[in-house]
Design a protein around this motif. Structure first.
Motif, PDB file in Angstrom:
ATOM      1  N   GLU A 188       0.841  -1.211   0.000  1.00 44.33           N
ATOM      2  CA  GLU A 188       0.000   0.000   0.000  1.00 44.33           C
ATOM      3  C   GLU A 188       0.869   1.252   0.000  1.00 44.33           C
ATOM      4  OE1 GLU A 188      -4.087  -1.632   2.144  1.00 44.33           O
ATOM      5  OE2 GLU A 188      -2.496  -0.872   3.408  1.00 44.33           O
ATOM      6  N   GLU A 189       1.914   1.248   0.799  1.00 46.38           N
ATOM      7  CA  GLU A 189       2.810   2.420   0.833  1.00 46.38           C
ATOM      8  C   GLU A 189       3.473   2.636  -0.525  1.00 46.38           C
ATOM      9  OE1 GLU A 189       3.932   1.828   5.478  1.00 46.38           O
ATOM     10  OE2 GLU A 189       5.610   1.832   4.052  1.00 46.38           O
ATOM     11  N   ASN A 190       3.947   1.553  -1.100  1.00 50.58           N
ATOM     12  CA  ASN A 190       4.645   1.675  -2.387  1.00 50.58           C
ATOM     13  C   ASN A 190       3.690   2.084  -3.512  1.00 50.58           C
ATOM     14  OD1 ASN A 190       7.091   1.068  -1.238  1.00 50.58           O
ATOM     15  ND2 ASN A 190       6.869  -1.134  -1.561  1.00 50.58           N
ATOM     16  N   LEU A 191       2.472   1.566  -3.447  1.00 49.13           N
ATOM     17  CA  LEU A 191       1.481   1.944  -4.470  1.00 49.13           C
ATOM     18  C   LEU A 191       1.139   3.437  -4.358  1.00 49.13           C
ATOM     19  CD1 LEU A 191      -0.476   1.018  -6.753  1.00 49.13           C
ATOM     20  CD2 LEU A 191      -2.198   0.661  -4.972  1.00 49.13           C
ATOM     21  N   ALA A 192       0.914   3.900  -3.122  1.00 52.02           N
ATOM     22  CA  ALA A 192       0.593   5.320  -2.923  1.00 52.02           C
ATOM     23  C   ALA A 192       1.735   6.198  -3.442  1.00 52.02           C
ATOM     24  CB  ALA A 192       0.320   5.593  -1.448  1.00 52.02           C
ATOM     25  N   THR A 193       2.961   5.829  -3.142  1.00 52.50           N
ATOM     26  CA  THR A 193       4.117   6.600  -3.619  1.00 52.50           C
ATOM     27  C   THR A 193       4.156   6.596  -5.139  1.00 52.50           C
ATOM     28  OG1 THR A 193       5.329   5.959  -1.648  1.00 52.50           O
ATOM     29  CG2 THR A 193       6.642   6.783  -3.484  1.00 52.50           C
ATOM     30  N   ALA A 216      -2.408   9.207 -13.025  1.00 60.22           N
ATOM     31  CA  ALA A 216      -3.792   8.733 -12.969  1.00 60.22           C
ATOM     32  C   ALA A 216      -4.041   8.247 -11.553  1.00 60.22           C
ATOM     33  CB  ALA A 216      -3.985   7.585 -13.956  1.00 60.22           C
ATOM     34  N   GLY A 217      -5.219   8.525 -11.035  1.00 62.00           N
ATOM     35  CA  GLY A 217      -5.560   8.077  -9.681  1.00 62.00           C
ATOM     36  C   GLY A 217      -5.200   9.072  -8.606  1.00 62.00           C
ATOM     37  N   ALA A 218      -4.612  10.224  -8.998  1.00 64.92           N
ATOM     38  CA  ALA A 218      -4.223  11.230  -7.998  1.00 64.92           C
ATOM     39  C   ALA A 218      -5.037  12.515  -8.145  1.00 64.92           C
ATOM     40  CB  ALA A 218      -2.736  11.534  -8.120  1.00 64.92           C
ATOM     41  N   TRP A 219      -6.095  12.475  -8.955  1.00 64.67           N
ATOM     42  CA  TRP A 219      -6.872  13.693  -9.232  1.00 64.67           C
ATOM     43  C   TRP A 219      -8.187  13.727  -8.476  1.00 64.67           C
ATOM     44  CZ3 TRP A 219      -5.301  17.107 -13.456  1.00 64.67           C
ATOM     45  CH2 TRP A 219      -4.135  16.702 -14.090  1.00 64.67           C
ATOM     46  N   GLY A 220      -8.892  12.637  -8.496  1.00 68.05           N
ATOM     47  CA  GLY A 220     -10.236  12.604  -7.908  1.00 68.05           C
ATOM     48  C   GLY A 220     -10.175  12.315  -6.412  1.00 68.05           C
ATOM     49  N   VAL A 221     -11.358  12.142  -5.809  1.00 68.29           N
ATOM     50  CA  VAL A 221     -11.368  11.800  -4.386  1.00 68.29           C
ATOM     51  C   VAL A 221     -10.719  10.435  -4.186  1.00 68.29           C
ATOM     52  CG1 VAL A 221     -13.730  10.876  -4.402  1.00 68.29           C
ATOM     53  CG2 VAL A 221     -12.746  11.675  -2.277  1.00 68.29           C
ATOM     54  N   THR A 222     -10.906   9.552  -5.161  1.00 62.21           N
ATOM     55  CA  THR A 222     -10.148   8.287  -5.176  1.00 62.21           C
ATOM     56  C   THR A 222      -9.729   7.945  -6.591  1.00 62.21           C
ATOM     57  OG1 THR A 222     -12.110   6.924  -5.559  1.00 62.21           O
ATOM     58  CG2 THR A 222     -11.447   7.220  -3.250  1.00 62.21           C
ATOM     59  N   GLY A 223      -8.681   7.140  -6.678  1.00 58.14           N
ATOM     60  CA  GLY A 223      -8.343   6.430  -7.910  1.00 58.14           C
ATOM     61  C   GLY A 223      -8.650   4.975  -7.639  1.00 58.14           C
ATOM     62  N   CYS A 224      -9.276   4.297  -8.597  1.00 58.64           N
ATOM     63  CA  CYS A 224      -9.667   2.893  -8.393  1.00 58.64           C
ATOM     64  C   CYS A 224      -8.798   1.997  -9.262  1.00 58.64           C
ATOM     65  CB  CYS A 224     -11.132   2.698  -8.771  1.00 58.64           C
ATOM     66  SG  CYS A 224     -12.210   3.747  -7.782  1.00 58.64           S
ATOM     67  N   TRP A 225      -8.258   0.939  -8.666  1.00 55.56           N
ATOM     68  CA  TRP A 225      -7.290   0.069  -9.354  1.00 55.56           C
ATOM     69  C   TRP A 225      -7.746  -1.371  -9.355  1.00 55.56           C
ATOM     70  CZ3 TRP A 225      -4.102   3.211 -11.653  1.00 55.56           C
ATOM     71  CH2 TRP A 225      -3.850   4.454 -11.074  1.00 55.56           C
ATOM     72  N   SER A 226      -7.442  -2.042 -10.451  1.00 57.96           N
ATOM     73  CA  SER A 226      -7.685  -3.479 -10.552  1.00 57.96           C
ATOM     74  C   SER A 226      -6.357  -4.173 -10.805  1.00 57.96           C
ATOM     75  CB  SER A 226      -8.622  -3.764 -11.736  1.00 57.96           C
ATOM     76  OG  SER A 226      -8.616  -5.153 -12.031  1.00 57.96           O
ATOM     77  N   THR A 282      -6.607   4.600  -4.218  1.00 61.24           N
ATOM     78  CA  THR A 282      -5.621   5.576  -3.747  1.00 61.24           C
ATOM     79  C   THR A 282      -6.382   6.858  -3.453  1.00 61.24           C
ATOM     80  OG1 THR A 282      -5.175   6.052  -6.084  1.00 61.24           O
ATOM     81  CG2 THR A 282      -3.565   4.695  -4.912  1.00 61.24           C
ATOM     82  N   THR A 283      -5.912   7.604  -2.460  1.00 61.87           N
ATOM     83  CA  THR A 283      -6.618   8.832  -2.079  1.00 61.87           C
ATOM     84  C   THR A 283      -5.700   9.731  -1.256  1.00 61.87           C
ATOM     85  OG1 THR A 283      -8.605   9.712  -0.979  1.00 61.87           O
ATOM     86  CG2 THR A 283      -7.599   7.781   0.027  1.00 61.87           C
ATOM     87  N   ASN A 284      -6.009  11.010  -1.247  1.00 60.45           N
ATOM     88  CA  ASN A 284      -5.312  11.941  -0.357  1.00 60.45           C
ATOM     89  C   ASN A 284      -6.142  12.265   0.869  1.00 60.45           C
ATOM     90  OD1 ASN A 284      -2.826  12.466  -1.707  1.00 60.45           O
ATOM     91  ND2 ASN A 284      -3.998  13.530  -3.291  1.00 60.45           N
ATOM     92  N   ASP A 285      -7.347  11.723   0.922  1.00 56.66           N
ATOM     93  CA  ASP A 285      -8.280  12.073   1.996  1.00 56.66           C
ATOM     94  C   ASP A 285      -8.191  11.033   3.130  1.00 56.66           C
ATOM     95  OD1 ASP A 285     -10.540  12.387   3.611  1.00 56.66           O
ATOM     96  OD2 ASP A 285     -11.722  13.220   1.956  1.00 56.66           O
ATOM     97  N   PRO A 286      -7.721  11.438   4.306  1.00 53.03           N
ATOM     98  CA  PRO A 286      -7.558  10.456   5.398  1.00 53.03           C
ATOM     99  C   PRO A 286      -8.876   9.818   5.817  1.00 53.03           C
ATOM    100  CG  PRO A 286      -7.169  12.723   6.188  1.00 53.03           C
ATOM    101  CD  PRO A 286      -7.343  12.811   4.706  1.00 53.03           C
ATOM    102  N   ASP A 287      -9.983  10.561   5.707  1.00 55.61           N
ATOM    103  CA  ASP A 287     -11.273   9.990   6.106  1.00 55.61           C
ATOM    104  C   ASP A 287     -11.727   8.895   5.136  1.00 55.61           C
ATOM    105  OD1 ASP A 287     -11.349  11.709   8.240  1.00 55.61           O
ATOM    106  OD2 ASP A 287     -12.467  13.264   7.161  1.00 55.61           O
ATOM    107  N   VAL A 288     -11.452   9.133   3.860  1.00 58.33           N
ATOM    108  CA  VAL A 288     -11.821   8.126   2.858  1.00 58.33           C
ATOM    109  C   VAL A 288     -10.976   6.869   3.066  1.00 58.33           C
ATOM    110  CG1 VAL A 288     -11.774   7.581   0.377  1.00 58.33           C
ATOM    111  CG2 VAL A 288     -12.662   9.800   1.165  1.00 58.33           C
ATOM    112  N   ALA A 289      -9.685   7.057   3.326  1.00 64.56           N
ATOM    113  CA  ALA A 289      -8.802   5.903   3.552  1.00 64.56           C
ATOM    114  C   ALA A 289      -9.275   5.116   4.793  1.00 64.56           C
ATOM    115  CB  ALA A 289      -7.357   6.365   3.732  1.00 64.56           C
ATOM    116  N   LEU A 290      -9.615   5.829   5.841  1.00 59.98           N
ATOM    117  CA  LEU A 290     -10.066   5.173   7.076  1.00 59.98           C
ATOM    118  C   LEU A 290     -11.391   4.434   6.844  1.00 59.98           C
ATOM    119  CD1 LEU A 290      -9.525   4.771  10.102  1.00 59.98           C
ATOM    120  CD2 LEU A 290     -10.850   6.864  10.533  1.00 59.98           C
TER     121      LEU A 290
END
Ligand SMILES: Cc1ncc(COP(=O)(O)O)c(C=O)c1O
Length: 374
Positions: A44-49, A178-188, A205-213
């Protein structure tokens, strides 16, 4: 059928990175680390980076990533969500399954949602837009974010086909993934994807801590794993630890694999671009970078072309000859989408993977050329 050239070749890919995959397997199995352990956190850390977001949350499919994102955004009954008419059905199903209505918009020549048609589809009920970055090429996120901002809409990126693709940001100062613009990026991480696992897998992927939680709890039946408190009725849709360990190995190779994909795309372009009845997926937008998850051509000869390649031993995909909204049981509104209908008759994705040899690419090229009498 026993194809001479496979669309993707998982066993050959495994041989390329066998030592590292085997090491990941032995580590997980000897420790007995099956659910939500270090390997998942590392991935997860590596994907977010890699994507350029603060958080990534592993889920068990791209569908779940879409579904979870819609729930996190509070989209449900009586809401409308704008999606492209040309996409994999899961984009629409996620919207329907939270009780909302998908509103379809036609696509442009690059197979992505036509941003100039979006505003016409907005109604007082519209809550969100799901742009799909198809085949490794991003939708016009600058325009889409502008529209969404103007109407206060949530943007959820269906980036399932485009890990690693980028677009220059609003003031062209840097590349934004891709995946860093919206509230989330969705990956398969379905095996055919550019980062394919050995079974189903997905993430947001997301920048929003509430969405991640929210996603971390809901993927685990709503439970906060530290306190044991349930925060709502959730789901069982966690990315397996073993699968995460494999994906983490493959993620390290992704930058070099993208370079190889671009090389193959250039070979196809050099040898096939002068055929008038064949439209190749190369676009003149210096802001956007194609990573060629799929190399989808449009042939005026449609099925005749794709069948010819198959009978010559080349496995090709023709997604999607029948647009999803034409499947009666899905009960979707077919408003007539001219570009989607035209391209559906013509699409054909040629083999594109990092396992393929130059000789095999040459064989595909020679076979396409022979179909056109070249
Ligand atoms: C554009 C798009 N959206 C959603 C999905 C759903 O992903 P999954 O098959 O992992 O559920 C896929 C892949 O299959 C896809 O290509």
């Amino acid at each position: 059928m026993n194809y001479k050239i496979r669309f993707v070749n998982p066993s050959r890919n495994y041989q390329m990175i066998k030592d590292e995959i085997d090491a990941a397997y032995f580590e997980v199995m000897t420790k007995g680390d099956l659910i939500d352990r270090d390997q998942l956190k590392r991935f997860e850390e590596n994907l977010a980076t890699f994507v350029g977001t603060k958080y990534a949350v592993g889920l068990n499919s791209g569908y779940d990533a879409l579904h979870m994102s819609l729930r996190a955004a509070g989209i449900g009954r009586d809401d409308e969500v704008i999606i492209p008419a040309h996409t994999f059905v899961a984009t629409a199903s996620a919207v329907v399954n939270v009780g909302a209505k998908p509103v379809l918009v036609d696509v442009g020549k690059d197979f992505n949602i036509a941003s100039d048609l979006i505003e016409k589809a907005i109604t007082p009920k519209t809550r969100g837009i799901i742009p799909v970055h198809l085949s490794g090429y991003m939708a016009d996120m600058i325009r889409i974010m502008e529209i969404a901002g103007g109407y206060n809409l949530v943007v959820i990126e269906d980036a399932c086909q485009s890990l690693g693709s980028t677009m220059k940001n609003e003031d062209s100062t840097r590349l934004k993934g891709a995946g860093a613009w919206g509230v989330t990026g969705c990956w398969s991480f379905y095996p055919f994807k550019i980062l394919g696992g050995y079974g189903d897998g997905g993430a947001i992927t997301t920048n929003d801590p509430d969405v991640a939680l929210f996603a971390r709890r809901m993927r685990y039946n709503g439970e906060d794993r530290e306190t044991g408190e349930y925060h709502g009725h959730g789901f069982t849709c966690l990315l397996d630890n073993l699968q995460a360990a494999f994906l983490d190995v493959k993620l390290r190779y992704l930058p070099q694999w993208i370079i190889r994909r671009k090389e193959i795309a250039e070979r196809y372009r050099a040898e096939l671009s002068e055929i008038p009845d064949l439209l190749l997926p190369h676009y003149n937008d210096p802001r956007r970078d194609h990573v060629y998850q799929n190399y989808t051509v449009r042939s005026k000869q449609g099925n005749e072309f794709s069948e010819y390649l198959k009978t010559h031993g080349i496995e090709v995909l023709t997604q999607f000859r029948k647009p999803y909204y034409k499947h009666q049981a899905l009960n979707l509104e077919d408003q007539g989408f001219p570009e989607t209908e035209a391209l559906s008759r013509e699409v054909c994705s040629l083999p594109m993977n990092v396992e393929i040899t130059d000789e095999e690419v040459d064989y595909v090229i020679a076979t396409v050329r022979s179909f056109y009498g070249k």
